[in-house]
Design an enzyme around this catalytic site. Structure first.
Site, PDB file in Angstrom:
ATOM      1  N   ASP A   1       0.871  -1.189   0.000  1.00  0.00           N
ATOM      2  CA  ASP A   1       0.000   0.000   0.000  1.00  0.00           C
ATOM      3  C   ASP A   1       0.902   1.230   0.000  1.00  0.00           C
ATOM      4  O   ASP A   1       2.031   1.165  -0.481  1.00  0.00           O
ATOM      5  CB  ASP A   1      -0.947  -0.075   1.215  1.00  0.00           C
ATOM      6  CG  ASP A   1      -2.252   0.659   0.960  1.00  0.00           C
ATOM      7  OD1 ASP A   1      -2.219   1.742   0.367  1.00  0.00           O
ATOM      8  OD2 ASP A   1      -3.317   0.164   1.372  1.00  0.00           O
TER       9      ASP A   1
ATOM     10  N   HIS B   1       2.452   2.020  -3.089  1.00  0.00           N
ATOM     11  CA  HIS B   1       1.538   2.964  -3.747  1.00  0.00           C
ATOM     12  C   HIS B   1       2.041   4.397  -3.664  1.00  0.00           C
ATOM     13  O   HIS B   1       1.285   5.330  -3.899  1.00  0.00           O
ATOM     14  CB  HIS B   1       0.128   2.846  -3.162  1.00  0.00           C
ATOM     15  CG  HIS B   1      -0.521   1.511  -3.422  1.00  0.00           C
ATOM     16  ND1 HIS B   1      -1.815   1.229  -3.087  1.00  0.00           N
ATOM     17  CD2 HIS B   1      -0.033   0.387  -4.003  1.00  0.00           C
ATOM     18  CE1 HIS B   1      -2.111  -0.030  -3.441  1.00  0.00           C
ATOM     19  NE2 HIS B   1      -1.041  -0.557  -3.991  1.00  0.00           N
TER      20      HIS B   1
END
Ligand SMILES: *[C@@H]1O[C@H](CO)[C@@H](O)[C@H](O)[C@H]1NC(C)=O
Ligand SMILES: *[C@@H]1O[C@H](CO)[C@@H](O)[C@H](O)[C@H]1NC(C)=O
Ligand SMILES: *[C@@H]1O[C@H](CO)[C@@H](O)[C@H](O)[C@H]1NC(C)=O
Ligand SMILES: *[C@@H]1O[C@H](CO)[C@@H](O)[C@H](O)[C@H]1NC(C)=O
Ligand SMILES: *[C@@H]1O[C@H](CO)[C@@H](O)[C@H](O)[C@H]1NC(C)=O
Length: 350
Positions: free
Chosen positions: A168, A191
């Site tokens: 993430d 991310h």
């Protein structure tokens, strides 16, 4: 053993700091909350491997530091054992963090190696003056919601000289963060460094964030600001992304003010005002054509955006140039080589 050592260290009132030393070796550790206030600053020195319980957890932390003034976390391995839990991700507390620091001031975290948290690796909530340096955070690209470092309601935070690999955000910057510097961080997989989502509730504010000399390798995003497509007020201001190298990032530079993954947002554009954002010296490669993609709100266009020296090439199917797409952006762009709508020299609304 750790609770006993903590209690002794916390009430010790000698000169300098109290030290807790974890000797070399492997230690199974159940979730633990290490709370203050303590009499003296604490040096938590780990020369071993701490290993979390297997499987999902309903706890919001594995190791929690709570209400402290003066804390050093120095060295060692922390194994969150997320690989034994990610297949049952719904059974893990959504706010779980491997290291949770809440209401902690004047903290130095260095040379720690954090592996495979069940969710977030480091959560900073209501912390002031924290340095996180020379460390490694590592979880696989496919691991669910394994943010690297998540920050809210905190100020004067420095993250530097650190490698973050996760499933993430490498760094997630949420409401109430101000004066955050991220320097010499290598992110990927992951991310990217992300401000938001802002505007989920009214009055979200993030100010003074500087991301410098960072590299993004094969990340989903590079540098991102995202706000909900909901008519809540808010502010993001004083943000600089400088000297950034992209290595095949999928969305290298992105502002998304239309974030609504469920498709179920009330009518109305984002009223989070984004202003004073700099993108300077960003080069390398993009894995999608829209290397620079700034989609701002129609009701509150982005203001005082400065882009300078952005040189991104597209590497992917079909080839051709990368493009720059800007909607509702006021500002200046110099030395932006990308074709598209982000090439403005004078202040101008696109
Ligand atoms: C941390 O600093 C804030 C702001 O100065 C202060 O209000 C708070 O009481 C301090 N917390 C601790 C645990 O010392
Ligand atoms: C962040 O970097 C800027 C510019 O180098 C500096 O002025 C500021 O004091 C730094 N902030 C923190 C929290 O270290
Ligand atoms: C957002 O941050 C501000 C400033 O720190 C705080 O006062 C406010 O309560 C936060 N909002 C929410 C919904 O937590
Ligand atoms: C970033 O790197 C450049 C070039 O090496 C250096 O001049 C600059 O001081 C660095 N900035 C920070 C904030 O470390
Ligand atoms: C990007 O910038 C860095 C440092 O300024 C330089 O070493 C590198 O060659 C540049 N890469 C590309 C693809 O332009």
């Amino acid at each position: 053993a750790l609770n006993n050592a903590w209690n002794d260290a916390c009430k010790w009132n000698g000169k300098g700091e109290a030290q807790i030393l974890i000797p070399s070796g492997n230690y199974f550790l159940n979730p633990v909350q290490l709370s203050g206030p303590c009499k003296r600053p604490i040096n938590f020195r780990n020369t071993g491997h701490l290993v979390a319980p297997r499987g999902p957890t309903k706890m919001s932390y594995w190791i929690s530091f709570y209400y402290l003034n003066g804390l050093t976390i120095n060295g060692g391995y922390f194994h969150g054992q997320g690989q034994t839990a990610w297949d049952r991700a719904q059974q893990i507390d959504p706010s779980h963090a491997l290291l949770s620091l809440a209401f902690v001031n004047n903290t130095n975290i260095r040379r720690v190696k954090l592996f495979n948290s069940k969710k977030t690796h480091v959560n900073l909530f209501s912390c002031n003056n924290v340095e996180f340096a020379r460390s490694l955070i590592s979880a696989p690209e496919t691991s669910p919601n394994t943010d690297g470092i998540k920050i809210a309601i905190s100020s004067f935070i420095r993250i530097r000289d650190t490698v973050i690999k996760s499933g993430d955000d490498c760094v997630a910057i949420l409401n109430g963060t101000n004066n955050l510097n991220v320097t010499r961080v290598n992110c990927g997989p992951g991310h990217g460094v992300s401000i938001g989502s802002m505007g989920g509730t009214p009055g979200d504010v993030v100010r003074q964030v500087t991301v410098t000399n960072c590299t993004f390798s094969r990340t989903l995003n590079g540098v991102r600001i995202k706000t909900w497509a909901k008519p809540n007020s808010g502010l993001v201001s004083g943000v600089s992304f400088m000297n950034i190298i992209m290595d095949r990032a999928f969305n290298p530079v992105i502002i998304d003010q239309n974030y609504c993954p469920s498709g179920q947002c009330p009518k109305g554009e984002s009223r989070v005002q984004i202003k004073g954002v700099k993108f300077i010296n960003i080069n390398g490669t993009s894995a999608t054509k829209a290397a620079l993609n700034l989609q701002c709100s129609g009701s509150n266009p982005c203001k005082d955006v400065r882009m300078d020296n952005i040189d991104l090439g597209y590497v992917g199917p079909g080839g051709g140039p990368a493009t720059g797409l800007c909607t509702n952006v006021f500002g200046t762009a110099t030395r932006v080589t990308l074709p598209g709508s982000c090439r403005f020299k004078k202040k101008r609304l696109i």
